[in-house]
Design a protein around this motif. Structure first.
Motif, PDB file in Angstrom:
ATOM      1  N   PHE A 330      39.219  54.543 -52.199  1.00  0.00           N
ATOM      2  CA  PHE A 330      40.074  55.397 -53.426  1.00  0.00           C
ATOM      3  C   PHE A 330      41.181  56.533 -52.557  1.00  0.00           C
ATOM      4  O   PHE A 330      42.331  56.660 -52.855  1.00  0.00           O
ATOM      5  CB  PHE A 330      39.207  55.840 -54.453  1.00  0.00           C
ATOM      6  N   SER A 331      40.621  57.075 -51.736  1.00  0.00           N
ATOM      7  CA  SER A 331      41.208  58.376 -51.028  1.00  0.00           C
ATOM      8  C   SER A 331      42.361  57.842 -50.195  1.00  0.00           C
ATOM      9  O   SER A 331      43.408  58.523 -50.056  1.00  0.00           O
ATOM     10  CB  SER A 331      40.332  59.135 -50.099  1.00  0.00           C
ATOM     11  N   VAL A 332      42.370  56.687 -49.698  1.00  0.00           N
ATOM     12  CA  VAL A 332      43.561  55.959 -48.993  1.00  0.00           C
ATOM     13  C   VAL A 332      44.471  55.555 -49.885  1.00  0.00           C
ATOM     14  O   VAL A 332      45.758  55.731 -49.670  1.00  0.00           O
ATOM     15  CB  VAL A 332      43.049  54.891 -48.012  1.00  0.00           C
ATOM     16  N   ASN A 333      44.039  54.818 -51.054  1.00  0.00           N
ATOM     17  CA  ASN A 333      45.029  54.035 -51.763  1.00  0.00           C
ATOM     18  C   ASN A 333      45.479  54.839 -52.983  1.00  0.00           C
ATOM     19  O   ASN A 333      46.315  54.403 -53.915  1.00  0.00           O
ATOM     20  CB  ASN A 333      44.296  52.754 -52.366  1.00  0.00           C
ATOM     21  N   ASN A 334      45.032  55.961 -53.200  1.00  0.00           N
ATOM     22  CA  ASN A 334      45.326  56.744 -54.649  1.00  0.00           C
ATOM     23  C   ASN A 334      45.660  58.115 -54.322  1.00  0.00           C
ATOM     24  O   ASN A 334      45.396  59.170 -55.142  1.00  0.00           O
ATOM     25  CB  ASN A 334      44.156  56.522 -55.691  1.00  0.00           C
ATOM     26  N   LYS A 335      46.761  58.296 -53.338  1.00  0.00           N
ATOM     27  CA  LYS A 335      46.991  59.839 -52.931  1.00  0.00           C
ATOM     28  C   LYS A 335      47.746  60.512 -54.215  1.00  0.00           C
ATOM     29  O   LYS A 335      47.611  61.603 -54.345  1.00  0.00           O
ATOM     30  CB  LYS A 335      47.805  59.862 -51.727  1.00  0.00           C
ATOM     31  N   SER A 336      48.443  59.677 -54.714  1.00  0.00           N
ATOM     32  CA  SER A 336      49.305  60.302 -55.857  1.00  0.00           C
ATOM     33  C   SER A 336      48.411  60.729 -57.257  1.00  0.00           C
ATOM     34  O   SER A 336      48.958  61.219 -58.149  1.00  0.00           O
ATOM     35  CB  SER A 336      50.414  59.054 -56.462  1.00  0.00           C
ATOM     36  N   ASP A 337      47.195  60.334 -57.215  1.00  0.00           N
ATOM     37  CA  ASP A 337      46.358  60.389 -58.237  1.00  0.00           C
ATOM     38  C   ASP A 337      45.050  61.374 -57.960  1.00  0.00           C
ATOM     39  O   ASP A 337      44.208  61.554 -58.673  1.00  0.00           O
ATOM     40  CB  ASP A 337      45.830  59.298 -58.962  1.00  0.00           C
ATOM     41  N   LEU A 338      45.000  61.801 -56.481  1.00  0.00           N
ATOM     42  CA  LEU A 338      44.088  62.394 -55.975  1.00  0.00           C
ATOM     43  C   LEU A 338      44.529  63.718 -55.414  1.00  0.00           C
ATOM     44  O   LEU A 338      45.291  63.778 -54.588  1.00  0.00           O
ATOM     45  CB  LEU A 338      43.173  61.528 -55.035  1.00  0.00           C
ATOM     46  N   ILE A 339      43.622  64.846 -55.436  1.00  0.00           N
ATOM     47  CA  ILE A 339      43.875  66.147 -54.740  1.00  0.00           C
ATOM     48  C   ILE A 339      42.598  66.318 -53.768  1.00  0.00           C
ATOM     49  O   ILE A 339      42.793  66.461 -52.480  1.00  0.00           O
ATOM     50  CB  ILE A 339      44.368  67.299 -55.724  1.00  0.00           C
ATOM     51  N   LYS A 340      41.546  66.217 -54.300  1.00  0.00           N
ATOM     52  CA  LYS A 340      40.258  66.427 -53.595  1.00  0.00           C
ATOM     53  C   LYS A 340      39.167  65.503 -53.965  1.00  0.00           C
ATOM     54  O   LYS A 340      38.646  65.689 -55.139  1.00  0.00           O
ATOM     55  CB  LYS A 340      39.819  68.141 -53.418  1.00  0.00           C
ATOM     56  N   GLY A 341      38.722  64.503 -53.119  1.00  0.00           N
ATOM     57  CA  GLY A 341      37.568  63.803 -53.886  1.00  0.00           C
ATOM     58  C   GLY A 341      36.247  64.614 -52.961  1.00  0.00           C
ATOM     59  O   GLY A 341      36.367  65.310 -51.979  1.00  0.00           O
ATOM     60  N   VAL A 342      35.231  64.461 -53.894  1.00  0.00           N
ATOM     61  CA  VAL A 342      33.963  64.849 -53.665  1.00  0.00           C
ATOM     62  C   VAL A 342      32.785  63.846 -53.496  1.00  0.00           C
ATOM     63  O   VAL A 342      32.846  63.044 -54.675  1.00  0.00           O
ATOM     64  CB  VAL A 342      33.430  66.164 -54.412  1.00  0.00           C
ATOM     65  N   ILE A 343      31.900  63.876 -52.572  1.00  0.00           N
ATOM     66  CA  ILE A 343      30.987  62.584 -52.610  1.00  0.00           C
ATOM     67  C   ILE A 343      29.557  63.478 -52.915  1.00  0.00           C
ATOM     68  O   ILE A 343      29.325  64.570 -52.092  1.00  0.00           O
ATOM     69  CB  ILE A 343      30.770  62.002 -51.201  1.00  0.00           C
ATOM     70  N   ARG A 344      29.181  63.280 -53.919  1.00  0.00           N
ATOM     71  CA  ARG A 344      27.876  63.667 -54.488  1.00  0.00           C
ATOM     72  C   ARG A 344      26.557  63.088 -53.978  1.00  0.00           C
ATOM     73  O   ARG A 344      26.058  62.134 -54.482  1.00  0.00           O
ATOM     74  CB  ARG A 344      27.766  63.844 -55.974  1.00  0.00           C
ATOM     75  N   VAL A 345      26.065  63.746 -52.786  1.00  0.00           N
ATOM     76  CA  VAL A 345      24.924  63.104 -51.937  1.00  0.00           C
ATOM     77  C   VAL A 345      23.650  63.126 -53.069  1.00  0.00           C
ATOM     78  O   VAL A 345      22.955  62.340 -53.198  1.00  0.00           O
ATOM     79  CB  VAL A 345      24.593  63.468 -50.831  1.00  0.00           C
ATOM     80  N   ALA A 346      23.419  64.350 -53.583  1.00  0.00           N
ATOM     81  CA  ALA A 346      22.482  64.652 -54.650  1.00  0.00           C
ATOM     82  C   ALA A 346      22.944  65.749 -55.482  1.00  0.00           C
ATOM     83  O   ALA A 346      23.771  66.724 -55.083  1.00  0.00           O
ATOM     84  CB  ALA A 346      21.339  65.362 -53.997  1.00  0.00           C
ATOM     85  N   LYS A 347      22.776  65.749 -56.706  1.00  0.00           N
ATOM     86  CA  LYS A 347      23.041  66.763 -57.748  1.00  0.00           C
ATOM     87  C   LYS A 347      22.225  67.975 -57.710  1.00  0.00           C
ATOM     88  O   LYS A 347      20.917  67.722 -58.076  1.00  0.00           O
ATOM     89  CB  LYS A 347      22.984  66.062 -59.117  1.00  0.00           C
TER      90      LYS A 347
END
Length: 349
Positions: A330-347
């Motif tokens: 998603f980070s590669v293909n949707n730069k126009s829809d994304l500012i900062k992605g976060v992966i939630r390993v554990a809440k």
């Protein structure tokens, strides 16, 4: 209690596999990982492999270095932390012995062990990791785990602001409004810049720059762009120009936008050779590279906790740990829809 780690099997493919839970050494803490920010360098690593390839072709490559979590265990000599503390980490571990470390500039230590890069390529995308006590920081109660993870890129922006010197009343241009560009917008605003002009080609990022303090925004594809920007900052150009996009075209544009005796700060990681026409800047212009940060975490944490520095609104897409592959795609293909992605390993909050 078990541990897994997400590793780069080959460019374009992340896999999650089981691994042992590390045992903290005497001056280390064992941290249960909560949130991990996706940095531009991580996206580059996912697509092409690390900027600095490992010497051993069988080297395991981890990704992720923007991390916050909870202390699970402390080493025998740890005094600053206890089990249950919410923390973030400074992901580079310097040697503490070279001249640069001894002068306080440990960010340029030639033997630094920085996460997700040489020499160990240890990534933060794992359930549990160990880290030195002196590069671990307690999070104030009012800070969320996501804010803790984003202390790292915020520190880059603050360091970039500091490297320019006195910005009070100055006119600034920032080339690129990705995560680091937006952090630099906020840092220069806090340091008193009078005009902050941001240039990018993605409207969502330009809109966020305006929201966070930019006084003017421009699409980098506009005609007569240099003249339009000078219409804002003055006929001679900006006092300070930041290149945060990590691209040769923006580095070259910086030469046209800086005023006589002004400063160009290269914050982005620019691959390849960048031609510099020194005749364009042969008026006592300074060019300064900016590398990560040093001694900036305490003030960065304080500014985020006080509400003066907004990182939370930049995190606009969350992914579960098991969807790490999807997160990078998603980070590669949707730069126009994304500012900062976060992966939630554990809440964890």
């Amino acid at each position: 209690m078990k541990n897994t780690v997400a590793i780069l099997e080959h460019p374009g493919k992340m896999i999650i596999k089981e691994t042992a839970i590390p045992e903290p050494k005497a001056h280390e803490v064992l941290i249960k990982v909560g949130d991990v920010g996706i940095c531009g360098s991580d996206v580059h690593g996912f697509q092409h492999g690390p900027y600095i390839p490992p010497k051993d072709p069988n080297q395991t490559i981890g990704l992720g270095h923007e991390m916050a979590g909870v202390v699970e265990k402390v080493g025998a000599d740890v005094t600053k932390f206890k089990v249950g503390d919410r923390v973030c980490i400074e992901p580079g571990v310097p040697c503490y012995k070279c001249e640069f470390c001894l002068e306080g500039h440990y960010n340029v230590c030639p033997d630094v062990d920085f996460m997700a890069t040489q020499p160990n390529y240890k990534g933060a995308l794992t359930n549990y990791l160990t880290h030195p006590e002196d590069m671990t920081y307690l999070l104030p109660d009012k800070m969320t785990m996501v804010e803790g993870a984003l202390v790292e890129p915020a520190a880059v922006g603050i360091h970039a602001g500091e490297m320019a010197g006195d910005l009070l009343g100055k006119k600034v241009v920032i080339l690129g409004s990705g995560c680091i560009g937006l952090m630099t917008v906020q840092a220069t605003k806090l340091m008193g810049a009078a005009e902050i002009v941001v240039i990018d080609v993605l409207q969502n990022r330009l809109d966020k720059a305006k929201e966070l303090g930019a006084t003017a925004i421009f699409d980098g594809r506009e005609d007569n762009l240099v003249e339009k920007v000078k219409g804002v900052v003055g006929q001679y150009g900006a006092d300070v120009v930041y290149e945060t996009a990590g691209a040769i075209p923006t580095a070259k544009m910086a030469l046209e936008l800086v005023k006589r005796r002004g400063k160009i700060l290269i914050v982005g990681t620019i691959p390849g050779d960048t031609p510099v026409d020194f005749l364009k800047i042969n008026r006592e212009v300074s060019i300064q590279t900016v590398f990560r940060y040093a001694n900036d975490y305490p003030k960065t944490i304080s500014m985020i906790a006080s509400g003066k520095f907004d990182v939370l609104s930049m995190a606009d897409k969350y992914f579960d740990y098991q969807d790490t592959q999807e997160a990078f795609e998603f980070s590669v293909n949707n730069k126009s829809d994304l500012i900062k992605g976060v992966i939630r390993v554990a809440k964890l909050d």
